[in-house]
Write a protein that holds these residues in place. Structure first.
Motif, PDB file in Angstrom:
ATOM      1  N   ARG A   1      46.043  27.535  49.197  1.00 12.83           N
ATOM      2  CA  ARG A   1      47.452  27.935  49.111  1.00 12.83           C
ATOM      3  C   ARG A   1      48.112  27.666  50.447  1.00 12.83           C
ATOM      4  O   ARG A   1      47.563  28.017  51.499  1.00 12.83           O
ATOM      5  CB  ARG A   1      47.587  29.435  48.793  1.00 12.83           C
ATOM      6  CG  ARG A   1      47.087  29.791  47.411  1.00 12.83           C
ATOM      7  CD  ARG A   1      47.317  31.258  47.083  1.00 12.83           C
ATOM      8  NE  ARG A   1      46.621  31.590  45.844  1.00 12.83           N
ATOM      9  CZ  ARG A   1      46.526  32.809  45.329  1.00 12.83           C
ATOM     10  NH1 ARG A   1      47.094  33.835  45.959  1.00 12.83           N
ATOM     11  NH2 ARG A   1      45.878  33.023  44.215  1.00 12.83           N
TER      12      ARG A   1
ATOM     13  N   GLU B   1      50.055  28.936  52.808  1.00 11.40           N
ATOM     14  CA  GLU B   1      50.635  30.202  53.265  1.00 11.40           C
ATOM     15  C   GLU B   1      50.587  30.219  54.786  1.00 11.40           C
ATOM     16  O   GLU B   1      49.868  29.436  55.397  1.00 11.40           O
ATOM     17  CB  GLU B   1      49.810  31.382  52.737  1.00 11.40           C
ATOM     18  CG  GLU B   1      49.848  31.509  51.230  1.00 11.40           C
ATOM     19  CD  GLU B   1      49.235  32.827  50.751  1.00 11.40           C
ATOM     20  OE1 GLU B   1      49.981  33.800  50.647  1.00 11.40           O
ATOM     21  OE2 GLU B   1      48.015  32.868  50.500  1.00 11.40           O
TER      22      GLU B   1
ATOM     23  N   GLY C   1      42.675  37.293  57.651  1.00 12.17           N
ATOM     24  CA  GLY C   1      42.465  37.528  56.218  1.00 12.17           C
ATOM     25  C   GLY C   1      43.305  36.643  55.309  1.00 12.17           C
ATOM     26  O   GLY C   1      43.253  36.788  54.094  1.00 12.17           O
ATOM     27  N   ARG C   2      44.114  35.753  55.898  1.00 11.09           N
ATOM     28  CA  ARG C   2      44.886  34.847  55.046  1.00 11.09           C
ATOM     29  C   ARG C   2      44.746  33.416  55.559  1.00 11.09           C
ATOM     30  O   ARG C   2      45.071  33.129  56.717  1.00 11.09           O
ATOM     31  CB  ARG C   2      46.353  35.254  55.021  1.00 11.09           C
ATOM     32  CG  ARG C   2      47.112  34.450  53.962  1.00 11.09           C
ATOM     33  CD  ARG C   2      48.385  35.127  53.544  1.00 11.09           C
ATOM     34  NE  ARG C   2      49.425  34.872  54.522  1.00 11.09           N
ATOM     35  CZ  ARG C   2      50.632  35.432  54.492  1.00 11.09           C
ATOM     36  NH1 ARG C   2      50.923  36.305  53.556  1.00 11.09           N
ATOM     37  NH2 ARG C   2      51.522  35.149  55.404  1.00 11.09           N
ATOM     38  N   TYR C   3      44.260  32.562  54.713  1.00  8.69           N
ATOM     39  CA  TYR C   3      43.963  31.185  55.113  1.00  8.69           C
ATOM     40  C   TYR C   3      44.545  30.241  54.082  1.00  8.69           C
ATOM     41  O   TYR C   3      44.932  30.644  52.995  1.00  8.69           O
ATOM     42  CB  TYR C   3      42.444  30.997  55.219  1.00  8.69           C
ATOM     43  CG  TYR C   3      41.780  32.138  55.931  1.00  8.69           C
ATOM     44  CD1 TYR C   3      41.889  32.260  57.323  1.00  8.69           C
ATOM     45  CD2 TYR C   3      41.121  33.143  55.226  1.00  8.69           C
ATOM     46  CE1 TYR C   3      41.334  33.342  57.981  1.00  8.69           C
ATOM     47  CE2 TYR C   3      40.557  34.231  55.885  1.00  8.69           C
ATOM     48  CZ  TYR C   3      40.671  34.326  57.263  1.00  8.69           C
ATOM     49  OH  TYR C   3      40.135  35.397  57.907  1.00  8.69           O
TER      50      TYR C   3
ATOM     51  N   ARG D   1      51.356  42.611  40.662  1.00 15.28           N
ATOM     52  CA  ARG D   1      50.587  41.376  40.784  1.00 15.28           C
ATOM     53  C   ARG D   1      51.511  40.170  40.907  1.00 15.28           C
ATOM     54  O   ARG D   1      52.620  40.162  40.413  1.00 15.28           O
ATOM     55  CB  ARG D   1      49.623  41.164  39.605  1.00 15.28           C
ATOM     56  CG  ARG D   1      48.744  42.356  39.302  1.00 15.28           C
ATOM     57  CD  ARG D   1      47.532  42.441  40.199  1.00 15.28           C
ATOM     58  NE  ARG D   1      46.719  41.248  40.095  1.00 15.28           N
ATOM     59  CZ  ARG D   1      46.175  40.636  41.135  1.00 15.28           C
ATOM     60  NH1 ARG D   1      46.323  41.112  42.340  1.00 15.28           N
ATOM     61  NH2 ARG D   1      45.454  39.563  40.972  1.00 15.28           N
TER      62      ARG D   1
ATOM     63  N   ALA E   1      44.608  43.153  50.248  1.00 10.61           N
ATOM     64  CA  ALA E   1      44.136  43.023  48.859  1.00 10.61           C
ATOM     65  C   ALA E   1      42.753  42.374  48.853  1.00 10.61           C
ATOM     66  O   ALA E   1      42.603  41.200  49.166  1.00 10.61           O
ATOM     67  CB  ALA E   1      45.104  42.192  48.047  1.00 10.61           C
ATOM     68  N   LEU E   2      41.753  43.199  48.542  1.00  7.04           N
ATOM     69  CA  LEU E   2      40.394  42.646  48.467  1.00  7.04           C
ATOM     70  C   LEU E   2      40.254  41.802  47.217  1.00  7.04           C
ATOM     71  O   LEU E   2      39.575  40.773  47.208  1.00  7.04           O
ATOM     72  CB  LEU E   2      39.376  43.787  48.377  1.00  7.04           C
ATOM     73  CG  LEU E   2      39.096  44.576  49.630  1.00  7.04           C
ATOM     74  CD1 LEU E   2      38.244  45.785  49.291  1.00  7.04           C
ATOM     75  CD2 LEU E   2      38.385  43.694  50.650  1.00  7.04           C
ATOM     76  N   GLY E   3      40.873  42.269  46.167  1.00  4.63           N
ATOM     77  CA  GLY E   3      40.778  41.548  44.904  1.00  4.63           C
ATOM     78  C   GLY E   3      41.632  42.234  43.879  1.00  4.63           C
ATOM     79  O   GLY E   3      42.079  43.367  44.082  1.00  4.63           O
TER      80      GLY E   3
ATOM     81  N   GLY F   1      38.801  37.911  47.113  1.00  2.00           N
ATOM     82  CA  GLY F   1      38.747  36.990  48.242  1.00  2.00           C
ATOM     83  C   GLY F   1      37.482  37.278  49.033  1.00  2.00           C
ATOM     84  O   GLY F   1      37.326  38.362  49.591  1.00  2.00           O
TER      85      GLY F   1
HETATM   86  P1  AMP Z   1      45.474  36.555  43.723  1.00  2.00           P
HETATM   87  O1  AMP Z   1      45.132  35.484  42.738  1.00  2.00           O
HETATM   88  O2  AMP Z   1      46.711  36.263  44.515  1.00  2.00           O
HETATM   89  O3  AMP Z   1      45.415  37.944  43.181  1.00  2.00           O
HETATM   90  O4  AMP Z   1      44.293  36.478  44.792  1.00  2.00           O
HETATM   91  C1  AMP Z   1      43.020  36.985  44.521  1.00  2.00           C
HETATM   92  C2  AMP Z   1      42.364  37.407  45.799  1.00  2.00           C
HETATM   93  O5  AMP Z   1      42.142  36.264  46.608  1.00  2.00           O
HETATM   94  C3  AMP Z   1      43.217  38.323  46.651  1.00  2.00           C
HETATM   95  O6  AMP Z   1      43.011  39.654  46.306  1.00  2.00           O
HETATM   96  C4  AMP Z   1      42.693  38.041  48.039  1.00  2.00           C
HETATM   97  O7  AMP Z   1      41.536  38.808  48.313  1.00  2.00           O
HETATM   98  C5  AMP Z   1      42.308  36.587  47.969  1.00  2.00           C
HETATM   99  N1  AMP Z   1      43.340  35.726  48.557  1.00  2.00           N
HETATM  100  C6  AMP Z   1      44.490  35.309  48.007  1.00  2.00           C
HETATM  101  N2  AMP Z   1      45.161  34.502  48.844  1.00  2.00           N
HETATM  102  C7  AMP Z   1      44.412  34.395  49.954  1.00  2.00           C
HETATM  103  C8  AMP Z   1      44.541  33.687  51.196  1.00  2.00           C
HETATM  104  N3  AMP Z   1      45.574  32.889  51.456  1.00  2.00           N
HETATM  105  N4  AMP Z   1      43.562  33.813  52.116  1.00  2.00           N
HETATM  106  C9  AMP Z   1      42.486  34.593  51.867  1.00  2.00           C
HETATM  107  N5  AMP Z   1      42.303  35.277  50.721  1.00  2.00           N
HETATM  108  C10 AMP Z   1      43.251  35.177  49.784  1.00  2.00           C
END
Ligand code: AMP
Length: 426
Positions: A116, A118, A123-125, A261, A283-285, A310
């Motif tokens: 993605r 972003e 924690g965000r990559y 969500r 958000a862990l998941g 994630g």
């Molecule tokens: P989502 O589909 O947006 O609910 O993402 C599912 C899980 O993936 C989230 O709860 C995060 O733990 C992880 N996640 C989503 N985007 C990222 C990101 N850019 N970097 C790291 N983990 C992510």
């Protein structure tokens, strides 16, 4: 010297020491999935762009802002996308292979990268790894409970205690449509109090305004209408049953009507696991039910529910909990050969020890005895076998126990047996 090329922003290398932590976590995931009866799905990293725009939703941030899309070289060129999430691909595969024809219920899991665009932060990559499960075929609340309990089970197996499970129901499309109207009316009356971003979101995806962490938005939406009040009897009963099953399992959760969500495809149950030791990206998941998605993507109308975690964040949370075991790639035996023929002997002996199932290594740099012993220490070798050309001529080697420091002379022919019996003896 600074290296000329660097990994791209938001993309990371995982070096071997760090990989041990990933292997630890993936081992727990795979063991859990074996116990829960889920089969592993391995999907392509690239799918048609349309799969995501239809499946995830045009109005979502993921599709409108974050996808890595490109035209390939076909004529006419086709728009392809690096998968930003794995549910759409899993559903595509489920329809394509007509899985529903042969089995009433499908239980799949996957582990793999997603992409993605972003702004990277802790924690965000831009490339991250997800673990997800999809349970396809059951409309029952018991299926929701099974999926949520699998998430709880994973978090607890990883030693993460400081987390919160948030639960909501997003209703069926008609219920959500009625709610959307009421919410828009509420938001319009407070337009001036909302952030610019939320005002923009009101047009495309008003439920996401509830998700905003900005102070002004949180304050302005404190009394927003609640979607739970818009549920008809069936959806309400479904939600209460899911809650009852979680209560029976002794699982703690909070009902959070602001949990919406980010993706469009959810119906009824939505949930998120929040890591309380993580920073802003907590958000862990999360996941939920997506009863309309399969039909929307051209398959037979089939109910389904799933989640995505994630892994990068699970590791951060497990680390904060002090739950990751200390690991090193410990060596059973290091073979020290001193001299020309001893070096050749060391190569053959190392091979024999490896064939017997032990982890062994020898010097490949022609180092001195002292340097080789230092290397054996650095590698945490349990045993060291030492021989010089003269000892070999006499058919003997020294076997040193690096923990007890005892050293004994061993006939070359007995070496493997002695090492193995020591290993078995602990
Ligand atoms: P989502 O589909 O947006 O609910 O993402 C599912 C899980 O993936 C989230 O709860 C995060 O733990 C992880 N996640 C989503 N985007 C990222 C990101 N850019 N970097 C790291 N983990 C992510």
């Amino acid at each position: 010297m600074a290296s000329r090329y660097q990994s791209l922003k938001g993309f990371r290398d995982t070096l071997p020491e760090e990989s041990l932590r990933w292997q630890w976590l993936e081992g727990i995931i795979r063991d859990q999935m074996r116990r829960y009866g889920y089969g592993e799905l391995r999907l392509p990293l690239v799918e048609s762009t349309e799969l995501f725009s239809r499946g995830v939703g045009e109005g979502t941030d993921v599709v409108s802002k974050e996808m890595y899309s490109f035209l390939d070289k076909s004529d006419p060129p086709e728009s392809l996308t690096l998968r930003p999430e794995l549910t759409a691909g899993a559903v595509r595969a489920w329809i394509e292979h007509e899985i529903g024809k042969n089995q009433g219920l499908t239980k799949w899991y996957y582990v793999g990268p997603a992409f993605r665009y972003e702004q990277p932060q802790s924690g965000r990559y831009r490339q991250f790894t997800t673990f997800g499960i999809e349970l396809i075929g059951s409309p029952l609340p018991e299926a929701d409970a099974e999926v949520i309990l699998a998430g709880v089970g994973l978090i607890e197996s990883l030693g993460i205690r400081n987390y919160r499970l948030r639960l909501n129901s997003l209703g069926m499309p008609e219920e959500r449509a009625a709610y959307r109207v009421a919410l828009l009316e509420f938001l319009n009356a407070r337009r001036s109090q909302l952030s610019q971003e939320s005002i923009r979101r009101m047009e495309s995806n008003p439920l996401r305004v509830l998700d905003s962490k900005k102070e002004e938005d949180v304050a302005a939406t404190a009394d927003a209408p609640k979607i739970l009040d818009f549920l008809a009897d069936e959806s309400r009963a479904h939600f209460n049953r899911v809650r009852g099953l979680l209560d029976d399992a002794g699982v703690q959760y909070v009902v959070d009507h602001k949990l919406v969500r980010g993706l469009d495809y959810y119906t009824r149950t939505a949930f998120e696991f929040q890591g309380l030791d993580l920073g802003a990206q907590d958000a862990l998941g999360g996941g939920g039910r997506y009863d309309g998605l399969i039909e929307q993507l051209g398959g037979p109308a089939t109910p389904a529910i799933g989640f995505g975690f994630g892994i990068d964040r699970l590791l951060l949370a497990a680390e904060a909990a002090g739950a990751i075991p200390n690991q090193s790639a410990a060596l059973d035996v290091f073979v020290v050969g001193l001299g020309d023929s001893a070096r050749a002997w060391a190569v053959q002996t190392t091979r024999l020890i490896r064939q017997a199932g032990l982890a062994a290594d020898c010097d490949l740099l022609g180092r001195s005895m002292k340097a080789q012993m230092r290397e054996a220490n650095r590698r945490n070798a349990r045993h060291v076998v030492i021989a010089g050309d003269n000892e070999l001529a006499a058919g003997k080697a020294q076997l040193k126990d690096m923990q007890g420091h005892a050293q004994q002379e061993v006939e070359l022919g007995d070496l493997l047996n002695v090492i193995q019996s020591r290993e078995e003896g602990g």
